[in-house]
Enzyme design. Structure first.
Site, PDB file in Angstrom:
ATOM      1  N   GLY A  69      -1.802   2.530  -2.014  1.00 15.62           N
ATOM      2  CA  GLY A  69      -1.293   1.395  -2.809  1.00 15.62           C
ATOM      3  C   GLY A  69      -1.448  -0.489  -2.765  1.00 15.62           C
ATOM      4  O   GLY A  69      -1.522  -0.805  -3.929  1.00 15.62           O
ATOM      5  N   ASN A 149      11.204   1.024  -5.687  1.00 14.96           N
ATOM      6  CA  ASN A 149      11.159   1.407  -4.780  1.00 14.96           C
ATOM      7  C   ASN A 149      12.380   0.942  -3.366  1.00 14.96           C
ATOM      8  O   ASN A 149      13.256   2.689  -3.044  1.00 14.96           O
ATOM      9  CB  ASN A 149      10.154   1.084  -3.762  1.00 14.96           C
ATOM     10  CG  ASN A 149       9.606  -0.746  -3.141  1.00 14.96           C
ATOM     11  OD1 ASN A 149       9.495  -0.776  -4.419  1.00 14.96           O
ATOM     12  ND2 ASN A 149      10.247  -0.726  -2.409  1.00 14.96           N
ATOM     13  N   GLN A 177       5.824   3.993  -6.903  1.00 15.36           N
ATOM     14  CA  GLN A 177       6.616   4.854  -6.693  1.00 15.36           C
ATOM     15  C   GLN A 177       6.828   5.993  -8.362  1.00 15.36           C
ATOM     16  O   GLN A 177       7.259   7.483  -7.994  1.00 15.36           O
ATOM     17  CB  GLN A 177       8.204   4.121  -6.913  1.00 15.36           C
ATOM     18  CG  GLN A 177       7.982   3.428  -5.560  1.00 15.36           C
ATOM     19  CD  GLN A 177       8.862   4.373  -4.406  1.00 15.36           C
ATOM     20  OE1 GLN A 177       9.157   5.578  -4.855  1.00 15.36           O
ATOM     21  NE2 GLN A 177       8.243   3.864  -3.381  1.00 15.36           N
ATOM     22  N   SER A 197      -0.213   5.514  -4.744  1.00 11.92           N
ATOM     23  CA  SER A 197      -0.585   5.719  -3.394  1.00 11.92           C
ATOM     24  C   SER A 197      -0.909   7.225  -2.995  1.00 11.92           C
ATOM     25  O   SER A 197       0.797   7.652  -3.458  1.00 11.92           O
ATOM     26  CB  SER A 197      -0.155   5.154  -2.775  1.00 11.92           C
ATOM     27  OG  SER A 197       0.022   4.660  -1.280  1.00 11.92           O
ATOM     28  N   GLY A 198      -1.612   7.996  -2.143  1.00  8.99           N
ATOM     29  CA  GLY A 198      -0.935   9.179  -2.055  1.00  8.99           C
ATOM     30  C   GLY A 198      -0.014   9.777  -1.308  1.00  8.99           C
ATOM     31  O   GLY A 198       0.506  10.816  -1.602  1.00  8.99           O
ATOM     32  N   HIS A 199       0.911   8.844   0.266  1.00  9.66           N
ATOM     33  CA  HIS A 199       1.402   9.771   0.556  1.00  9.66           C
ATOM     34  C   HIS A 199       2.591   9.388  -0.466  1.00  9.66           C
ATOM     35  O   HIS A 199       3.391  10.247   0.487  1.00  9.66           O
ATOM     36  CB  HIS A 199       1.402   8.608   1.897  1.00  9.66           C
ATOM     37  CG  HIS A 199       1.870   7.130   1.476  1.00  9.66           C
ATOM     38  ND1 HIS A 199       3.465   6.835   2.411  1.00  9.66           N
ATOM     39  CD2 HIS A 199       1.571   5.953   1.730  1.00  9.66           C
ATOM     40  CE1 HIS A 199       3.745   5.338   2.241  1.00  9.66           C
ATOM     41  NE2 HIS A 199       2.029   5.418   1.705  1.00  9.66           N
ATOM     42  N   THR A 235     -17.575   3.884   2.729  1.00 10.21           N
ATOM     43  CA  THR A 235     -18.263   4.892   2.251  1.00 10.21           C
ATOM     44  C   THR A 235     -17.407   5.584   2.286  1.00 10.21           C
ATOM     45  O   THR A 235     -15.904   5.310   2.420  1.00 10.21           O
ATOM     46  CB  THR A 235     -18.880   5.809   3.225  1.00 10.21           C
ATOM     47  OG1 THR A 235     -19.737   5.453   4.441  1.00 10.21           O
ATOM     48  CG2 THR A 235     -18.715   6.875   3.779  1.00 10.21           C
ATOM     49  N   CYS A 323      17.087  -6.216  10.076  1.00  9.15           N
ATOM     50  CA  CYS A 323      16.551  -5.401  10.559  1.00  9.15           C
ATOM     51  C   CYS A 323      15.020  -4.473  10.382  1.00  9.15           C
ATOM     52  O   CYS A 323      13.885  -5.178  11.075  1.00  9.15           O
ATOM     53  CB  CYS A 323      17.587  -4.807  12.461  1.00  9.15           C
ATOM     54  SG  CYS A 323      18.821  -6.042  12.695  1.00  9.15           S
TER      55      CYS A 323
END
Ligand SMILES: *Cc1c(COP(=O)(O)O)cnc(C)c1O
Length: 392
Positions: A69, A149, A177, A197-199, A235, A323
């Site tokens: 992404g 997100n 998202q 995005s795939g994940h 590739t 943090c």
């Protein structure tokens, strides 16, 4: 373990892993080669592209695979800026974009771009009138995310698309998202470019795509070979591409059932927390939000401490506080919706999947209630607040 951080990343679905495996060990040919082993990879990439194009109602040749992404966002913004310089240098985005868009905008500002960062209202929705007023003769691109997100808010994408079309300005949306969670008809919404995005949809990490409408004049992003019609060299990541397509196919197949289940669990957990925990606020739009997103601010509490205590109970969640993001500032999204710093620091994001259960929601609600109690009892701010309440 109870996993409630699906906006950060998702578990790769076993059927997706299954689909990918042969492309590591058996069909490992380079898609640019002439022999059969290579053409197998090429055929596979074409069919994956077709699968994805269909989900967006666009043409196969308008899908360009990327390494995720962030790359897709970078490509859309940087390449549009380069290609449309003769028209102008003005880009419109929002204050609540992902850093892949915001930091790219900051980079482009250093290259001479002028960027308008639109405000959002208290629910995180952009103001369409402010958007239309921001358009100038030299505006080349509007980049507004589909779904946020952190707080899950959905933007009025169709209306934004119509405004962009009316003024002849390109429209890019970061749909990382939303893609795979909601149906998206790109032409109907007048979207010219879209990042995914795939994940984030139970696919593999490190692969994604940018949809580029064929009327968009955009430059190549990675220079090298002729892959992706000469616009993105390297590739082809065939196992990743296969995984991306398998994940998309799966997401659209189970979408209705998955959404129904997530919405039920989401609303159940929201209701329990709001009933049982005082001084809590739900961030994001009450109804126009992702089916799996919950984002709360708990007053008098550090989000960070909550995360650590939840982790000790085996619960994975996320926070818009200091943090975690590696900076001292609270989330730019929570500040943009008007939360004061201390409330932004006390935020907790829970993002569900269809694998979660009602029993898990009950455990999580019980733990949150207990943790909030413990942390508040340790907080001098809470002590002051209680004393002041008593005096009243
Ligand atoms: C995760 C995310 C990205 C980045 O995607 P990667 O594949 O991790 O690079 C961009 N935008 C949004 C809205 C995201 O949630």
């Amino acid at each position: 373990m109870i996993y409630l951080d699906n906006a950060a990343t998702t578990r790769t679905a076993p059927e997706v892993v299954e689909a990918m495996l042969p492309y590591f060990t058996e069909y490992y040919g380079n898609a640019s080669s002439i022999y059969k082993l290579g053409s197998e990879s090429k055929k596979t990439a074409i069919s994956a592209r077709e699968t994805i194009a269909k989900t967006l109602h666009v043409e196969t040749n308008e899908i360009y695979f990327t390494a995720g992404g962030s790359e897709a966002d970078n490509w859309a913004l940087k390449a549009a800026y380069e290609a449309y310089q003769n028209k102008g240098k003005h880009i419109i985005t929002s204050k609540i974009e992902h850093h892949a868009v915001l930091h790219t905008c900051e980079y482009l500002e250093k290259q001479g771009a002028e960027i308008t960062y639109l405000d959002v209202d208290e629910n995180g929705v952009v103001d369409l009138e402010q958007l239309e007023r921001a358009i100038r003769p030299d505006t080349i691109l509007i980049s507004i995310m589909y779904a946020n997100n952190e707080i899950g808010t959905l933007q009025p994408i169709e209306e934004i698309g119509e405004i962009a079309l009316k003024h002849g300005v390109l429209f890019h949306t970061d749909a990382v998202q939303a893609y795979g969670q909601l149906p998206i008809d790109a032409p109907k919404l007048h979207i010219d470019m879209l990042s995914a995005s795939g994940h984030k949809l139970n696919g593999p990490k490190g692969v994604g795509f940018l949809y580029i409408n064929k009327k968009v004049r955009i430059r190549s992003f990675i220079h090298g070979g002729q892959q992706e019609r000469g616009r993105r060299a390297g590739t082809e990541n065939i196992p990743g591409i296969v995984g991306m397509a398998a994940a998309a196919e799966r997401a659209f197949r189970i979408m209705e059932e998955k959404n129904r289940k997530e919405i039920e669990l989401r609303d159940y957990l929201i209701e329990r927390i709001q009933k049982e925990v005082p001084y809590v606020k739900l961030n994001g739009h009450p109804t126009k939000r992702l089916p799996n997103n919950i984002n709360f601010s708990f007053e008098f509490i550090e989000g960070e401490s909550m995360l650590i205590m939840l982790d000790m109970k085996g619960i994975c969640a996320s926070s818009g506080s200091a943090c975690t993001s590696g900076s001292l500032d609270p989330s730019h999204v929570l500040l943009a919706i008007g939360l004061p710093h201390e409330k932004a620091h006390g935020s907790l994001r829970l993002t569900l999947s269809e694998e979660n259960t009602k029993e898990e929601m009950d455990i999580v609600a019980d733990e949150i209630r207990a943790i909030v109690d413990r942390l508040r009892n340790m907080s001098p701010l809470w002590e002051d607040f209680v004393k002041r309440q008593e005096r009243k």
